[in-house]
Design a protein around this motif. Structure first.
Motif, short mmCIF file in Angstrom:
data_model
loop_
_atom_site.label_atom_id
_atom_site.label_comp_id
_atom_site.label_asym_id
_atom_site.label_seq_id
_atom_site.Cartn_x
_atom_site.Cartn_y
_atom_site.Cartn_z
N HIS A 197 6.99 -12.84 9.07
CA HIS A 197 7.58 -13.60 10.17
C HIS A 197 6.62 -14.66 10.69
CE1 HIS A 197 10.92 -10.76 10.28
NE2 HIS A 197 10.02 -9.82 10.13
N ARG A 244 2.40 -11.16 4.90
CA ARG A 244 3.35 -10.08 4.69
C ARG A 244 2.79 -9.06 3.72
NH1 ARG A 244 7.56 -13.65 1.01
NH2 ARG A 244 6.09 -13.98 -0.71
N THR A 283 9.80 -7.70 0.79
CA THR A 283 8.90 -7.66 1.94
C THR A 283 9.14 -6.36 2.70
OG1 THR A 283 8.89 -10.06 2.14
CG2 THR A 283 8.23 -8.82 4.10
N ASN A 290 5.62 -7.70 14.52
CA ASN A 290 6.13 -7.95 13.17
C ASN A 290 5.44 -9.12 12.50
OD1 ASN A 290 7.21 -10.07 14.62
ND2 ASN A 290 9.30 -9.78 13.90
N GLN A 291 4.27 -9.50 13.00
CA GLN A 291 3.51 -10.62 12.44
C GLN A 291 2.09 -10.20 12.10
OE1 GLN A 291 3.97 -13.31 15.81
NE2 GLN A 291 5.23 -14.64 14.53
#
Length: 100
Positions: free
Chosen positions: A45, A27, A40, A52-53
């Motif tokens: 995730h 993150r 964050t 989103n990773q």
């Protein structure tokens, strides 16, 4: 916090926040000086290759808006071999701008 890179965001000459590529937790964090808690702003995730990773975010740059705020966090996502642009206005949603 295992950090690969930390950037300071200055406002009127004073540090307003530290931006941290937290590679162990996949993150990007925004940490205000003098505070224990961080927020964050991208990722967080789990390891992966979805938008989103991240898989080991190794560096982060700040894209500045005309008004001086952060327009986007540009993240080097090392093991996904890509660069992600994550806009705070979109809730930290990221798009691939290079590699992938």
């Amino acid at each position: 916090l295992a950090c690969a890179a930390t950037k300071a965001k200055a406002v009127n000459g004073a540090v307003a926040a530290y931006i941290v590529a937290d590679n162990s937790n996949t993150r990007v964090q925004r940490c205000a000086p003098g505070r224990l808690a961080c927020t964050t702003v991208a990722g967080g995730h789990g390891f992966g290759d979805l938008g989103n990773q991240f898989r080991y975010p190794s560096d982060v740059a700040l894209e500045q808006a005309a008004n001086g705020s952060v327009a986007a966090y540009v993240v080097a996502d090392r093991y996904n071999h890509r660069v992600q642009r994550c806009a705070p206005a979109d809730g930290g949603a990221c798009t691939t701008v290079a590699g992938g």
